[in-house]
Design a protein around this motif. Structure first.
Motif, PDB file in Angstrom:
ATOM      1  N   TYR A  31      16.160   5.022  60.648  1.00 19.63           N
ATOM      2  CA  TYR A  31      14.815   4.513  60.433  1.00 19.63           C
ATOM      3  C   TYR A  31      14.910   2.993  60.502  1.00 19.63           C
ATOM      4  CZ  TYR A  31      13.052   9.038  58.863  1.00 19.63           C
ATOM      5  OH  TYR A  31      12.663  10.349  58.806  1.00 19.63           O
ATOM      6  N   VAL A  32      14.139   2.395  61.390  1.00 20.64           N
ATOM      7  CA  VAL A  32      14.188   0.951  61.597  1.00 20.64           C
ATOM      8  C   VAL A  32      12.888   0.342  61.073  1.00 20.64           C
ATOM      9  CG1 VAL A  32      14.569  -0.885  63.279  1.00 20.64           C
ATOM     10  CG2 VAL A  32      15.561   1.381  63.674  1.00 20.64           C
ATOM     11  N   LEU A  33      13.029  -0.755  60.328  1.00 20.86           N
ATOM     12  CA  LEU A  33      11.897  -1.393  59.663  1.00 20.86           C
ATOM     13  C   LEU A  33      11.636  -2.784  60.231  1.00 20.86           C
ATOM     14  CD1 LEU A  33      12.980  -0.506  56.033  1.00 20.86           C
ATOM     15  CD2 LEU A  33      11.067   0.515  57.262  1.00 20.86           C
ATOM     16  N   ASP A  34      10.386  -3.079  60.521  1.00 22.28           N
ATOM     17  CA  ASP A  34       9.957  -4.424  60.888  1.00 22.28           C
ATOM     18  C   ASP A  34       9.592  -5.136  59.585  1.00 22.28           C
ATOM     19  OD1 ASP A  34       8.644  -6.742  61.656  1.00 22.28           O
ATOM     20  OD2 ASP A  34       7.515  -5.784  63.282  1.00 22.28           O
ATOM     21  N   LEU A  35      10.537  -5.873  59.050  1.00 20.20           N
ATOM     22  CA  LEU A  35      10.350  -6.465  57.723  1.00 20.20           C
ATOM     23  C   LEU A  35       9.291  -7.553  57.707  1.00 20.20           C
ATOM     24  CD1 LEU A  35      14.076  -6.571  56.540  1.00 20.20           C
ATOM     25  CD2 LEU A  35      12.327  -4.848  56.039  1.00 20.20           C
ATOM     26  N   ASP A  36       9.071  -8.222  58.832  1.00 18.34           N
ATOM     27  CA  ASP A  36       7.991  -9.219  58.906  1.00 18.34           C
ATOM     28  C   ASP A  36       6.637  -8.548  58.671  1.00 18.34           C
ATOM     29  OD1 ASP A  36      10.086 -10.819  59.653  1.00 18.34           O
ATOM     30  OD2 ASP A  36       9.428 -11.110  61.717  1.00 18.34           O
ATOM     31  N   SER A 375      14.566  -8.443  60.944  1.00 16.91           N
ATOM     32  CA  SER A 375      13.760  -9.634  60.671  1.00 16.91           C
ATOM     33  C   SER A 375      13.564 -10.397  61.965  1.00 16.91           C
ATOM     34  CB  SER A 375      14.455 -10.524  59.632  1.00 16.91           C
ATOM     35  OG  SER A 375      15.647 -11.066  60.171  1.00 16.91           O
ATOM     36  N   GLY A 376      12.553 -11.245  61.993  1.00 15.94           N
ATOM     37  CA  GLY A 376      12.344 -12.128  63.141  1.00 15.94           C
ATOM     38  C   GLY A 376      11.606 -11.524  64.309  1.00 15.94           C
ATOM     39  N   VAL A 377      11.152 -10.269  64.214  1.00 13.74           N
ATOM     40  CA  VAL A 377      10.439  -9.668  65.340  1.00 13.74           C
ATOM     41  C   VAL A 377       9.182 -10.469  65.655  1.00 13.74           C
ATOM     42  CG1 VAL A 377       9.185  -7.623  66.130  1.00 13.74           C
ATOM     43  CG2 VAL A 377      11.342  -7.359  64.892  1.00 13.74           C
ATOM     44  N   SER A 378       8.449 -10.889  64.637  1.00 10.79           N
ATOM     45  CA  SER A 378       7.203 -11.613  64.858  1.00 10.79           C
ATOM     46  C   SER A 378       7.423 -12.984  65.478  1.00 10.79           C
ATOM     47  CB  SER A 378       6.439 -11.764  63.535  1.00 10.79           C
ATOM     48  OG  SER A 378       7.192 -12.530  62.602  1.00 10.79           O
ATOM     49  N   ARG A 379       8.648 -13.510  65.346  1.00  9.17           N
ATOM     50  CA  ARG A 379       8.965 -14.834  65.908  1.00  9.17           C
ATOM     51  C   ARG A 379       9.707 -14.733  67.243  1.00  9.17           C
ATOM     52  NH1 ARG A 379      10.285 -14.874  60.579  1.00  9.17           N
ATOM     53  NH2 ARG A 379      12.526 -14.705  61.012  1.00  9.17           N
ATOM     54  N   GLY A 380       9.944 -13.517  67.703  1.00  8.17           N
ATOM     55  CA  GLY A 380      10.655 -13.329  68.961  1.00  8.17           C
ATOM     56  C   GLY A 380      12.150 -13.503  68.844  1.00  8.17           C
ATOM     57  N   THR A 381      12.679 -13.472  67.609  1.00  9.98           N
ATOM     58  CA  THR A 381      14.118 -13.625  67.385  1.00  9.98           C
ATOM     59  C   THR A 381      14.627 -12.493  66.496  1.00  9.98           C
ATOM     60  OG1 THR A 381      13.652 -15.084  65.502  1.00  9.98           O
ATOM     61  CG2 THR A 381      14.082 -16.133  67.649  1.00  9.98           C
TER      62      THR A 381
END
Length: 403
Positions: A31-36, A375-381
């Motif tokens: 299970y993968v989480l987009d923490l942003d 982490s960092g998905v919303s920033r492209g990193t």
């Protein structure tokens, strides 16, 4: 059911997870989480609840009590957890999220009452019976503190999932309150039930259950007896869009779980304020008899909807294209989900090692899956934070083993 929503509303998350898996940084059965997104969802929910004067406790079981999830929720403004069981409370406490509510849905085992009272020190502790009330109060007394107790109540016509039954007779609530108040180490704090709200398949809306009316009647009886400042805990299918209905019904506490990662049943049929922030990722193992077999272990799809054609994105490259979608047969709940079976007879031709991404409403804590924070998905990193087991502990995937 939730893959379409993920593709529309958070495609960069899917593509980040696919890329990191192909780099060897995310193991299959995760299970993968987009923490942003979790943080922003929590912030929005907390803000809306605060406007209505609702206390908010976060449910973390659906995503395996992941420490990064807990910390993202706290950054978003929800400081404490509701623990489905003692393991849940211990895991969240380890992550720094203190216990707001313990004992509901699962009562605290007798031998663990002292640990709960002394070490976890919950704000509220739900009890279903005289015996469990005495155990909680006595443990609190031994710990040198007074414990706020919530009485789980029920009456004829209330709705419970099979195996969730229990609680005091609602019509006796005033006597129950007096009994709890008289316990050394205990204090009557309020009432609770579950579920107060449920998704209705026919109307595709969230509706109140008879339990919510039971809470309202009990609250009125208590007020008539002079107890007009009590807590009313009303969990079930909580999203920010239902909070006003809870407040109008007299609730003082809410407990978002799936809302924090955008997977309540209502999220599957309406675009709600909370963004989808969880996916299940695995990989193709082998081909046989017209199917590509992908590793399982976490393929528990919470049966809130009737059975449907489960689909997954299957690719060796990051993509959310419809051309990468394939139907997948999930083993029946009576079988161990060692593998899922991807239809390889259509346009998708899965290869060993391909990434497989599902979007479904999970219950990670009842599986043997990994829980992976990004982490960092919303920033492209995007980067992997931690890989944990279902108790929020390091899952045995050190970085060197994944490279």
């Amino acid at each position: 059911m939730f893959l379409d929503v993920l593709i529309r509303r958070n495609p960069s998350f899917i593509e980040a997870a696919q890329a990191l898996h192909q780099q060897g940084l995310i193991p299959p059965n995760s299970y993968v989480l987009d923490l942003d997104k979790v943080e922003s969802n929590a912030r929005y929910f907390a803000s809306e609840a605060g406007k209505l004067g609702l206390k908010t406790f976060a449910m973390t079981k659906q995503v395996g009590r992941h420490s990064g999830f807990c910390q993202a929720v706290m950054r978003g403004g929800i400081e404490k957890s509701v623990a489905v069981d003692l393991d849940c409370a211990v895991s969240c406490d380890r992550a720094g999220m203190k216990t707001g509510h313990l004992g509901h849905l699962v009562q605290v085992p007798r031998v663990h009452a002292d640990l709960a009272a002394r070490d976890l020190r919950p704000d509220y502790w739900t009890v279903f019976s005289n015996d469990k009330a005495r155990e909680a109060a006595a443990a609190a007394h031994r710990a040198g503190r007074e414990q706020n107790l919530l009485a789980r109540i029920q009456t004829s016509g209330d709705v419970f999932y099979r195996g969730h039954e229990g609680g005091f007779v609602a019509e006796d609530i005033c006597a129950v309150a007096d009994m709890l108040e008289a316990l050394e180490g205990g204090a009557f704090a309020g009432i609770t039930t579950f579920p107060a709200l449920l998704f209705d398949q026919d109307t595709r809306k969230v509706k109140s259950t008879p339990n919510l009316q039971t809470l309202a009647k009990a609250r009125e009886a208590l007020a008539a007896a002079g107890r007009d400042r009590i807590e009313v805990n009303a969990p079930g299918t909580n999203s920010a869009v239902v909070l006003s209905a809870l407040a109008e019904a007299g609730a003082t506490q809410c407990e978002p779980g799936n809302a924090l990662h955008g997977t309540t049943p209502l999220h599957a049929v309406e675009d709600l304020p909370e963004d989808p922030a969880v996916l299940y990722l695995t990989e193709v193992s082998h081909n046989h008899g017209g199917n590509a077999f992908c590793f399982g272990g976490g393929l528990y799809i919470d049966p809130v909807f009737p059975k449907y054609d489960v689909k997954a994105l299957v690719s060796s490259e990051p993509t959310t294209a419809a051309s990468a979608l394939a139907s997948v047969e999930i083993p029946d709940y009576s079988a161990i989900d060692y593998y899922g079976m991807i239809d390889a007879t259509g346009r998708v031709k899965p290869k060993t090692g391909d990434t497989v991404v599902f979007g479904f409403r999970g219950q990670a804590f009842v599986t043997r899956a990994n829980i992976v924070g990004l982490s960092g998905v919303s920033r492209g990193t995007p980067k992997v934070t931690t890989i944990e087991n279902i108790f929020g502990q390091a899952a045995g995937w050190p970085e060197k083993a994944m490279s």
